[in-house]
Scaffold this active site. Sequence first.
Site, mmCIF file in Angstrom:
data_model
loop_
_atom_site.group_PDB
_atom_site.id
_atom_site.type_symbol
_atom_site.label_atom_id
_atom_site.label_comp_id
_atom_site.label_asym_id
_atom_site.label_seq_id
_atom_site.Cartn_x
_atom_site.Cartn_y
_atom_site.Cartn_z
ATOM 1 N N ARG A 1 11.259 -6.526 5.379
ATOM 2 C CA ARG A 1 11.125 -5.106 5.709
ATOM 3 C C ARG A 1 11.604 -4.834 7.128
ATOM 4 O O ARG A 1 12.265 -3.842 7.400
ATOM 5 C CB ARG A 1 9.658 -4.669 5.544
ATOM 6 C CG ARG A 1 9.469 -3.161 5.706
ATOM 7 C CD ARG A 1 8.068 -2.717 5.327
ATOM 8 N NE ARG A 1 7.107 -3.018 6.368
ATOM 9 C CZ ARG A 1 5.791 -2.795 6.272
ATOM 10 N NH1 ARG A 1 5.287 -2.296 5.165
ATOM 11 N NH2 ARG A 1 4.980 -3.081 7.262
ATOM 12 N N ARG B 1 -9.917 0.427 8.401
ATOM 13 C CA ARG B 1 -9.507 -0.942 8.725
ATOM 14 C C ARG B 1 -10.632 -1.710 9.410
ATOM 15 O O ARG B 1 -10.441 -2.888 9.736
ATOM 16 C CB ARG B 1 -8.310 -0.902 9.658
ATOM 17 C CG ARG B 1 -6.954 -1.065 8.965
ATOM 18 C CD ARG B 1 -5.899 -0.923 10.040
ATOM 19 N NE ARG B 1 -4.649 -1.573 9.762
ATOM 20 C CZ ARG B 1 -3.581 -0.961 9.279
ATOM 21 N NH1 ARG B 1 -3.633 0.301 8.925
ATOM 22 N NH2 ARG B 1 -2.453 -1.632 9.135
ATOM 23 N N ARG C 1 -0.915 -9.395 13.393
ATOM 24 C CA ARG C 1 -1.487 -8.391 12.483
ATOM 25 C C ARG C 1 -2.278 -9.062 11.353
ATOM 26 O O ARG C 1 -3.292 -8.536 10.902
ATOM 27 C CB ARG C 1 -0.375 -7.497 11.915
ATOM 28 C CG ARG C 1 0.131 -6.504 12.963
ATOM 29 C CD ARG C 1 1.515 -6.003 12.655
ATOM 30 N NE ARG C 1 1.610 -5.239 11.441
ATOM 31 C CZ ARG C 1 2.717 -5.138 10.703
ATOM 32 N NH1 ARG C 1 3.834 -5.771 11.060
ATOM 33 N NH2 ARG C 1 2.725 -4.415 9.620
ATOM 34 N N LYS D 1 0.826 -1.222 0.000
ATOM 35 C CA LYS D 1 0.000 0.000 0.000
ATOM 36 C C LYS D 1 0.858 1.270 0.000
ATOM 37 O O LYS D 1 0.591 2.195 -0.753
ATOM 38 C CB LYS D 1 -0.926 0.033 1.233
ATOM 39 C CG LYS D 1 -1.895 -1.133 1.321
ATOM 40 C CD LYS D 1 -2.918 -0.934 2.447
ATOM 41 C CE LYS D 1 -2.325 -1.018 3.849
ATOM 42 N NZ LYS D 1 -1.841 -2.363 4.226
ATOM 43 N N ARG E 1 11.512 -1.623 11.551
ATOM 44 C CA ARG E 1 10.179 -1.291 12.060
ATOM 45 C C ARG E 1 9.781 -2.317 13.127
ATOM 46 O O ARG E 1 9.787 -3.519 12.881
ATOM 47 C CB ARG E 1 9.183 -1.305 10.889
ATOM 48 C CG ARG E 1 7.989 -0.412 11.155
ATOM 49 C CD ARG E 1 7.085 -0.366 9.958
ATOM 50 N NE ARG E 1 5.769 -0.865 10.328
ATOM 51 C CZ ARG E 1 4.700 -0.748 9.590
ATOM 52 N NH1 ARG E 1 4.767 -0.165 8.406
ATOM 53 N NH2 ARG E 1 3.549 -1.236 9.977
HETATM 54 P P1 AMP Z 1 0.346 0.381 9.073
HETATM 55 O O1 AMP Z 1 1.573 1.206 8.945
HETATM 56 O O2 AMP Z 1 -0.816 0.886 8.249
HETATM 57 O O3 AMP Z 1 0.601 -1.091 8.844
HETATM 58 O O4 AMP Z 1 -0.142 0.518 10.593
HETATM 59 C C1 AMP Z 1 0.661 0.102 11.680
HETATM 60 C C2 AMP Z 1 -0.181 -0.048 12.927
HETATM 61 O O5 AMP Z 1 -0.799 1.201 13.270
HETATM 62 C C3 AMP Z 1 -1.334 -1.040 12.838
HETATM 63 O O6 AMP Z 1 -0.915 -2.376 13.067
HETATM 64 C C4 AMP Z 1 -2.270 -0.517 13.934
HETATM 65 O O7 AMP Z 1 -1.780 -0.868 15.221
HETATM 66 C C5 AMP Z 1 -2.109 0.990 13.798
HETATM 67 N N1 AMP Z 1 -3.095 1.543 12.831
HETATM 68 C C6 AMP Z 1 -2.809 2.114 11.621
HETATM 69 N N2 AMP Z 1 -3.934 2.471 10.984
HETATM 70 C C7 AMP Z 1 -4.957 2.115 11.794
HETATM 71 C C8 AMP Z 1 -6.363 2.189 11.671
HETATM 72 N N3 AMP Z 1 -6.966 2.691 10.574
HETATM 73 N N4 AMP Z 1 -7.125 1.703 12.711
HETATM 74 C C9 AMP Z 1 -6.548 1.216 13.804
HETATM 75 N N5 AMP Z 1 -5.221 1.082 13.974
HETATM 76 C C10 AMP Z 1 -4.421 1.532 12.983
#
Ligand code: AMP
Length: 189
Positions: free
Chosen positions: A128, A89, A145, A14, A134
Site C-alpha cells: 500500500r 483504538r 503501529r 477496514k 501514504r
Molecule cells: P488509520 O488510517 O486508521 O490507520 O490511522 C492512521 C493514524 O492516525 C494512526 O496510526 C494514528 O496515528 C492516527 N489515528 C487514527 N485513528 C486514531 C484513533 N482512534 N486514536 C488515536 N489515533 C488515531
Amino acid sequence: MLNIVIFGAPGSGKGTQSERIVAKYGINHISTGDVLRAEIKAGTELGKTAKGYIDQGQLLPDELIIDILASTLDGFKESKGVIFDGFPRTIAQAEALKKMLAERGQEVSIMLDLDVPEEELMTRLIKRGQESGRADDNEETIKKRLVVYHSQTSPLIDWYKNDGKYQHINGLGTMEGIFAEIAEAIDKI
Ligand code: AMP
C-alpha cells in the site's frame, strides 16, 4: 440504527470493507485516520499536531480524538447508522463511544474483528505504501503501529466480548468472500 465498529490491525482491510458496508447498508462512515489526513492536507493546526503522532506510528491523545469523533457524529443528523473505522483504538475511546451513543439513545450493534496474520499485514502495508505513497506505510513505522496495536488496541477484543458485541471475521481471502461473511453477521443483528 446500525452502529458498526470495524476493527482490526493496520492493513486488515477496514477501509476497503467499510466502503462495501456503506454501499450495501447506506450508513455513514467515520474514518478517524481519513479525517486526520484531510486535516494534514488542509494544513490546519489539528493537522500539524496529528502529523507528529502519525509519522511516529503513535496514537493521538484520547481526548483529542474523542472530540473529533463527537463533532463528526453530530454532523450526521438523519443517519441510518454509522460505521466507525479506526475508532475506538483504546479502552478509553470505547468507553467514550459507548457513552456518546447512550446519550443519543443508541448503542454499538456489532464489532467486526477483521483477523489477519501478522506477516500478511506487513506485506499488504508495504505494498500500500508503494502504491499510495501514504507516509506511515513504511517498514519502520508499520512495525511501530503493530506494536501500538498489540499493546493499546487489541485489549478491545476482550472489552467487546464482555459487552456482547464481538464478531470474529476471517480477514484472509478474497474481498468478496470477506464481505460475504461480514454481511451475514450484520444481517443476523
Ligand atoms: P488509520 O488510517 O486508521 O490507520 O490511522 C492512521 C493514524 O492516525 C494512526 O496510526 C494514528 O496515528 C492516527 N489515528 C487514527 N485513528 C486514531 C484513533 N482512534 N486514536 C488515536 N489515533 C488515531
